[in-house]
Write an enzyme that holds these catalytic residues in place. Sequence first.
Site, PDB file in Angstrom:
ATOM      1  N   SER A  21       0.823  -1.218   0.000  1.00  0.00           N
ATOM      2  CA  SER A  21       0.000   0.000   0.000  1.00  0.00           C
ATOM      3  C   SER A  21       0.853   1.264   0.000  1.00  0.00           C
ATOM      4  CB  SER A  21      -0.939   0.001   1.207  1.00  0.00           C
ATOM      5  OG  SER A  21      -1.881  -1.035   1.100  1.00  0.00           O
ATOM      6  N   THR A  66      -5.465  -2.695   8.366  1.00  0.00           N
ATOM      7  CA  THR A  66      -5.343  -4.093   7.971  1.00  0.00           C
ATOM      8  C   THR A  66      -5.274  -4.971   9.215  1.00  0.00           C
ATOM      9  OG1 THR A  66      -4.168  -5.636   6.511  1.00  0.00           O
ATOM     10  CG2 THR A  66      -2.797  -4.045   7.716  1.00  0.00           C
ATOM     11  N   LYS A  70      -8.925  -4.480  12.038  1.00  0.00           N
ATOM     12  CA  LYS A  70     -10.122  -4.040  11.299  1.00  0.00           C
ATOM     13  C   LYS A  70     -11.399  -4.039  12.147  1.00  0.00           C
ATOM     14  CE  LYS A  70      -8.650  -5.491   6.680  1.00  0.00           C
ATOM     15  NZ  LYS A  70      -9.053  -6.198   5.461  1.00  0.00           N
ATOM     16  N   ASP A 106     -13.069  -2.937   1.252  1.00  0.00           N
ATOM     17  CA  ASP A 106     -12.823  -4.318   0.802  1.00  0.00           C
ATOM     18  C   ASP A 106     -14.064  -4.851   0.090  1.00  0.00           C
ATOM     19  OD1 ASP A 106     -10.236  -4.603   1.800  1.00  0.00           O
ATOM     20  OD2 ASP A 106     -10.920  -5.295   3.753  1.00  0.00           O
ATOM     21  N   GLY A 129     -12.899 -19.754   4.554  1.00  0.00           N
ATOM     22  CA  GLY A 129     -12.500 -18.779   5.572  1.00  0.00           C
ATOM     23  C   GLY A 129     -13.689 -18.044   6.154  1.00  0.00           C
ATOM     24  N   GLY A 132     -12.335 -11.430   8.808  1.00  0.00           N
ATOM     25  CA  GLY A 132     -12.835 -10.125   8.365  1.00  0.00           C
ATOM     26  C   GLY A 132     -12.958 -10.025   6.857  1.00  0.00           C
ATOM     27  N   ARG A 154     -11.959 -23.414   9.243  1.00  0.00           N
ATOM     28  CA  ARG A 154     -11.334 -24.365  10.167  1.00  0.00           C
ATOM     29  C   ARG A 154     -12.034 -24.353  11.525  1.00  0.00           C
ATOM     30  NH1 ARG A 154      -5.399 -22.301   8.523  1.00  0.00           N
ATOM     31  NH2 ARG A 154      -6.679 -20.447   8.162  1.00  0.00           N
ATOM     32  N   TYR A 156     -15.506 -24.037  12.940  1.00  0.00           N
ATOM     33  CA  TYR A 156     -16.889 -24.122  12.452  1.00  0.00           C
ATOM     34  C   TYR A 156     -17.758 -22.993  13.001  1.00  0.00           C
ATOM     35  CZ  TYR A 156     -21.312 -26.323  11.075  1.00  0.00           C
ATOM     36  OH  TYR A 156     -22.536 -26.586  10.503  1.00  0.00           O
ATOM     37  N   TYR A 221      -2.573 -11.643  -2.817  1.00  0.00           N
ATOM     38  CA  TYR A 221      -1.938 -11.054  -4.011  1.00  0.00           C
ATOM     39  C   TYR A 221      -0.417 -11.182  -3.986  1.00  0.00           C
ATOM     40  CZ  TYR A 221      -0.915  -7.025  -1.009  1.00  0.00           C
ATOM     41  OH  TYR A 221      -0.462  -6.221   0.006  1.00  0.00           O
TER      42      TYR A 221
END
Length: 275
Positions: A21, A66, A70, A106, A129, A132, A154, A156, A221
């Site tokens: 960033s 980040t 968040k 986001d 996943g 956030g 992972r 539940y 990324y």
Amino acid sequence: MISPSTKLYGLIGYPLGHSISFYIHNAAFRALSIDALYINIPIEPESFSKAILGIKYLPIYGLNVTIPHKERIIDFLDEISVISKLIGAVNTVYLEENKWKGENTDFGGFLETLKELKLDKDLPCLILGAGGAARAVVYAVIEYGFKEIYLTNRTYGRAERIAEEVKKNKNIEIKIIPWQERHKVDEKLILINTTSIGLDGKSTPWNGNFKSIAFVYDIIYNPKETPLLSLAKENNVPFKNGLDMLIYQACLSWNKWFGFIGPFEIMKREAEKLL
């Protein structure tokens, strides 16, 4: 060129070594001759409360947020947007009428990429996943119009909480799949990874069959091609990494800071030099 009137913007999180960033925002400031500087502000979780209270009294005009801050940042803001409330996370902070306000870009960043990809809304999507980032992705795929959404994690209970919130807020059913059974979905679908699995360049969250996968989207990324995306390529499945999502969310942050959307192409060119 820094001047006495240079305005400060920055990124808070911990750690920040992986982030680009700093480079993309400063490249855009230079290209558009904006007298501003974007800095990294690493804040360890145990120091967060004191640090953020201090930042609020400094001449800083906007922030990106980040992991792992968040969610915690919300308690220190005067107002947050409707979508930030739904997602329960803020990644952009801006100063307006002497108030610190929060937005989640986001969500918008991911949604923009879905619109560009023109993915088939009639296909179900499986989201890996429940952090956030997953929350932003879940609301973006709902906004885009996917009819059927599966969620696995992972832990539940975290996936279950998201499904309950979505049912309450949007009256949409999300189907939860236990993590160890995620490979058992045998219908044609779009796979979206929002976990950190693959950041190390070695691990993958999906070792299952790619015959039922129509498209793979990994929001990581860096590395540019995660092991998951390498597997997609080997199996001739179209794929996308998270770079455009990152750039779009950065551009949307500018809308809150400056009143106009940031320059996508300039930021993307700078990002591609680094990756």
